[in-house]
Design an enzyme around this catalytic site. Structure first.
Site, mmCIF file in Angstrom:
data_model
loop_
_atom_site.group_PDB
_atom_site.id
_atom_site.type_symbol
_atom_site.label_atom_id
_atom_site.label_comp_id
_atom_site.label_asym_id
_atom_site.label_seq_id
_atom_site.Cartn_x
_atom_site.Cartn_y
_atom_site.Cartn_z
ATOM 1 N N ASP A 190 36.000 40.689 42.567
ATOM 2 C CA ASP A 190 37.372 40.501 43.007
ATOM 3 C C ASP A 190 37.766 39.025 42.958
ATOM 4 O OD1 ASP A 190 39.840 40.787 44.129
ATOM 5 O OD2 ASP A 190 39.124 41.241 46.146
ATOM 6 N N ASP B 186 44.756 38.568 38.888
ATOM 7 C CA ASP B 186 43.878 39.216 39.859
ATOM 8 C C ASP B 186 43.110 40.343 39.182
ATOM 9 O OD1 ASP B 186 42.769 40.163 42.256
ATOM 10 O OD2 ASP B 186 44.425 41.550 42.522
#
Lengths: 30, 422
Positions: B129, B331
């Site tokens: 992440d 992201d």
């Protein structure tokens, strides 16, 4: 903000250079 | 004919949905020293893909994706407002500028890597992440609750290299910027807590432990969260690998080895793997770099400056202020790209014009431009490109343009933010 998500990142080589303060892209990275 | 080939992708309709093909491993991840295989958490290549950790359906994925995006907007909004206030007031400590509670939601279009933790090492699959910082895994004895995970839960008492962190240590103080919550104390041991936008959370001990990426890349004393109380939609994975920019993130903790450089390729299907590679060895010579945007200053996000979008070879007419006023970030955990409404509207119109030969289908969730491709063997879709600051032109792969729920409902894989300034 706009967000560049992971569907659009597929197969690109995505490079994070935290120290150099930059993000890179190249096609066909997988 | 040549112009058409240059501006359109022709793709097999059957390739739009996951197949049960055998797994094909990434050669780069197999050959490169500091490289891990990246896979869909529930794809053919993942050993997590069975039983009660079944893959969520695509409507559910979109719903969770919106929760993650909402929390990013909230976080950045608070940071911006605080920065504005500080311009008129006495400058406050950096930690005071950060949001008190919210992180991001985990989402569910997750990609995972497997790393080794402890001595002897236990292999654990973690969501990777770039939108968060703290690396954590569930830990026995799970004093409150642990969610179901596929691999055995890590037990620190079985590792000879595990150490709790004292709550008086500086790294305990660093939790506030990494998680949004200050560390607390339990019997002199530092306790972390991270809560995500969908109310998922992990609470436990901040610890030092040996982390093994590959046989040649081993880190002693890596700081991570040993989660004794964890709840949420983590889909059977053991935890999370935080790749943000904060000092507690994996890139920061391994900066002396990799210089905060990492790269990845997300696979285009559930039956292939990509790679997550640390360090600059083996980077493609064709990589083009764009500077990190100042829009994410004061946060650990990776900011980008989008300056244009093209569809079928034509640059869309979008005022530059549409992108510059909102800013952008990249992201690995957000599924669908979000655009300012004016930019999305231009993209949608151009896409619809190029797809006019195909019958439309109802909108679903955040996706409003859908087609019924029943009966088609192939489909021609316009190429889409993004232009970033510094003259970096990125043509998306064909798989990065559509998001298929079913063959009768294949949608443009982009969505609009609610307003141009969000």
């Amino acid at each position: 903000v706009a967000i560049f998500g992971n569907v659009q990142q597929q197969t690109l080589e995505v490079v994070y250079d935290g120290r150099g303060g930059r993000v890179g892209f190249a096609p066909g990275g997988c | 004919s040549k112009r058409y080939e240059a501006d359109f992708h022709t793709i097999e309709v059957s390739s739009l949905l996951s197949s049960s093909s055998p797994c094909v491993l990434s050669p780069k991840a197999s050959k490169t020293k500091s490289s891990l295989h990246v896979m869909h958490a529930h794809g053919t290549c993942s050993h997590l893909s069975s039983g009660k950790n079944a893959i969520p359906d695509r409507v559910e994925i979109l719903k969770r994706d919106q929760a993650r995006v909402d929390s990013f907007h909230a976080k950045l909004s608070k940071t911006t407002k605080t920065a504005t206030r500080n311009a008129d007031r006495v400058r406050q400590r950096k930690s005071a500028d950060l949001p008190a509670k919210d992180g991001s939601t985990i989402g569910s279009g997750n990609y995972i890597v497997t790393v080794g933790i402890g001595t002897p090492k236990k292999d654990l699959s973690l969501i990777f992440d770039t939108g968060s910082d703290l690396t954590w895994t569930q830990c026995e004895p799970c004093v409150r609750t642990c969610y179901s995970q596929k691999e055995p839960i890590f037990n620190p008492s079985s590792s000879s290299s595990y150490y709790n962190v004292s709550c008086s240590s500086a790294v305990c103080g660093a939790l506030s910027s990494a998680t949004g919550n200050s560390g607390s104390c339990s019997s002199s041991t530092c306790v972390y807590g991270i809560q995500y936008g969908d109310q998922s959370f992990s609470v436990g001990f901040l610890a030092r432990e040996k982390l093994t990426l590959t046989s040649s890349d081993i880190f002693d004393g890596f700081y991570f969260g040993c989660g004794e109380n964890n709840q949420g939609l983590f889909n059977g994975v053991a935890g999370l690998l935080g790749l943000g920019r904060d000092q507690l993130s994996f890139p920061s903790q391994t900066a002396s080895r990799y210089n905060k450089v990492f790269s990845y390729c997300l696979p285009s299907s559930a039956a292939t793997t990509g790679h997550l590679t640390f360090g600059s060895a083996g980077l493609s010579r064709s990589v083009k770099f764009t500077p990190l945007s100042s829009v994410t200053d004061g946060t650990s996000f990776y900011g980008l400056d989008i300056v244009g979008i093209s569809v079928a070879g034509q640059k869309l007419t979008i005022p530059s202020t549409v992108f510059s006023s909102a800013g952008a970030l990249i992201d690995s955990g957000t599924v669908i790209t979000r655009l300012p409404p004016k930019a999305y509207s231009a993209l949608k119109s151009a896409f619809q014009a190029s797809m006019s030969r195909y019958p439309t289908a109802p909108a679903v969730s955040i996706l409003d431009t859908c087609y019924d491709l029943t009966g088609y063997r192939t489909v021609a879709i316009p190429k889409v490109g993004f232009l970033f600051s510094g003259g970096v032109d990125v043509e998306l792969d064909a798989t990065g343009i559509l998001y298929a729920l079913k063959i009768s409902q294949v949608c443009l894989g982009f969505a609009s933010n609610s307003d141009d300034s969000s």
